[in-house]
Design an enzyme around this catalytic site. Structure first.
Site, PDB file in Angstrom:
ATOM      1  N   CYS A  74       0.858  -1.177   0.000  1.00  0.00           N
ATOM      2  CA  CYS A  74       0.000   0.000   0.000  1.00  0.00           C
ATOM      3  C   CYS A  74       0.902   1.238   0.000  1.00  0.00           C
ATOM      4  O   CYS A  74       1.706   1.427   0.923  1.00  0.00           O
ATOM      5  CB  CYS A  74      -0.865  -0.030   1.261  1.00  0.00           C
ATOM      6  SG  CYS A  74      -1.853   1.456   1.490  1.00  0.00           S
ATOM      7  N   CYS A 184      -0.980   3.638  -6.486  1.00  0.00           N
ATOM      8  CA  CYS A 184      -1.909   3.076  -5.500  1.00  0.00           C
ATOM      9  C   CYS A 184      -2.104   1.629  -5.911  1.00  0.00           C
ATOM     10  O   CYS A 184      -2.402   1.355  -7.082  1.00  0.00           O
ATOM     11  CB  CYS A 184      -3.233   3.833  -5.515  1.00  0.00           C
ATOM     12  SG  CYS A 184      -4.528   3.008  -4.559  1.00  0.00           S
TER      13      CYS A 184
HETATM   14  N1  DGL Z   1      -4.132   0.624  -1.790  1.00  0.00           N
HETATM   15  C1  DGL Z   1      -3.692   1.766  -1.086  1.00  0.00           C
HETATM   16  C2  DGL Z   1      -2.505   2.459  -1.752  1.00  0.00           C
HETATM   17  O1  DGL Z   1      -1.707   1.824  -2.419  1.00  0.00           O
HETATM   18  C3  DGL Z   1      -4.695   2.773  -0.555  1.00  0.00           C
HETATM   19  C4  DGL Z   1      -6.144   2.690  -0.817  1.00  0.00           C
HETATM   20  C5  DGL Z   1      -6.972   3.392   0.269  1.00  0.00           C
HETATM   21  O2  DGL Z   1      -7.276   2.733   1.238  1.00  0.00           O
HETATM   22  O3  DGL Z   1      -7.242   4.605   0.134  1.00  0.00           O
HETATM   23  O4  DGL Z   1      -2.299   3.636  -1.598  1.00  0.00           O
END
Ligand code: DGL
Length: 267
Positions: A74, A184
């Site tokens: 993430c 993301c």
């Molecule tokens: N998947 C996460 C990222 O790579 C964030 C998504 C979220 O919860 O806003 O930033």
């Protein structure tokens, strides 16, 4: 030999493509994937709030899962809390996920790299620092894409996928961007759409290869002492935060991955 699991962590399903990518390279290692659905989305939260959420969660995960490596699959969690996590848990090796700006910068000709991420990631000064003064970073936050992906796709979403992606590609094209970094992890679920809509003018970059390589190199350290040897049947798990029983989309995902499904608090 260390049979403990490798932990992958995201606010939801975003880290799954990273987990799959690693599993293809190394099917013998045991994986525990934690989806922090209780605190989803991370991208609209403040940095200080995410540090508390992730420190508390990691403390619990170390007790319950006892991972040998923790992968923050993430970008938002990484730019917000990786440094603090490393400080609080110095014995656990962490792998962070950051937008692959460097390879994009090297491949681009316009000197302008696009980054698509969450609000938290795009506003973080770390993102601008990735350019090191060698190019301009043009960032766009796309919280609607995070929610769209997290809700899971139905057959009716097929057209919507391309439409949504096109909207962002047009904005990057208008800004003179010729390389775009998916910053993301959720957006990897739309990788094919991004590649299709961006071609031939914009090239898409992600950090999946880099993350898998980093995990492999941690496994290789100390003459491979962290590796699981001959683990024919790894007991992979999909873990969820919160007390709500997992709905059918989590059950289907676990089935697809061939992972067992549990609530973290019930372990
Ligand atoms: N998947 C996460 C990222 O790579 C964030 C998504 C979220 O919860 O806003 O930033």
């Amino acid at each position: 030999m260390d049979k403990r699991p490798i932990l992958f962590l995201d606010s939801g399903i975003g880290g799954i493509p990273y987990c799959r990518h690693f599993r293809q390279s190394d099917p013998a290692e045991t994986i525990s994937y934690l989806a922090d659905r209780l605190n989803f989305p991370y991208g609209t939260r403040k940095r200080a709030e995410l540090i508390v959420i992730l420190n508390t969660l990691m403390e619990k995960l170390i007790k319950i899962v006892n991972p040998k490596i923790a992968v923050l699959a993430c970008n938002t969690a990484t730019v917000s809390a990786l440094a603090e996590l490393r400080q609080c848990f110095p014995d656990l090796p962490f792998v962070g996920t950051v937008p692959a700006v460097k390879p994009a910068m090297l491949a681009g000709k316009t000197g302008k790299v696009g980054v698509l991420g969450t609000e938290r990631t795009i506003e973080d000064p770390y993102i601008q620092s990735l350019a090191g003064g060698n190019c301009e970073i043009f960032g766009i936050a796309a919280p609607e894409l995070v929610t769209f992906v997290e809700q899971g796709f139905t057959p009716a979403d097929e057209n919507k996928k391309s439409k949504l992606v096109k909207k962002y590609i047009n904005r990057f094209r208008d800004a003179g961007v010729d390389t775009l970094v998916l910053g993301c992890t959720h957006f990897l679920f739309l990788l094919e759409e991004f590649k299709r809509e961006a071609a031939p003018h914009i090239k898409i970059f992600d950090s999946m290869d880099g993350i898998t390589q980093r995990i492999e190199s941690l496994l290789d350290e100390k003459n491979g002492a962290r590796r699981t040897k001959n683990n024919a049947l790894p007991q992979n798990r999909l873990l969820l935060t919160g007390t709500e029983p997992p709905d059918s989309s989590w059950q289907n995902l676990a089935k697809q991955l061939d992972f067992s499904l549990s609530l973290l608090d019930k372990l």
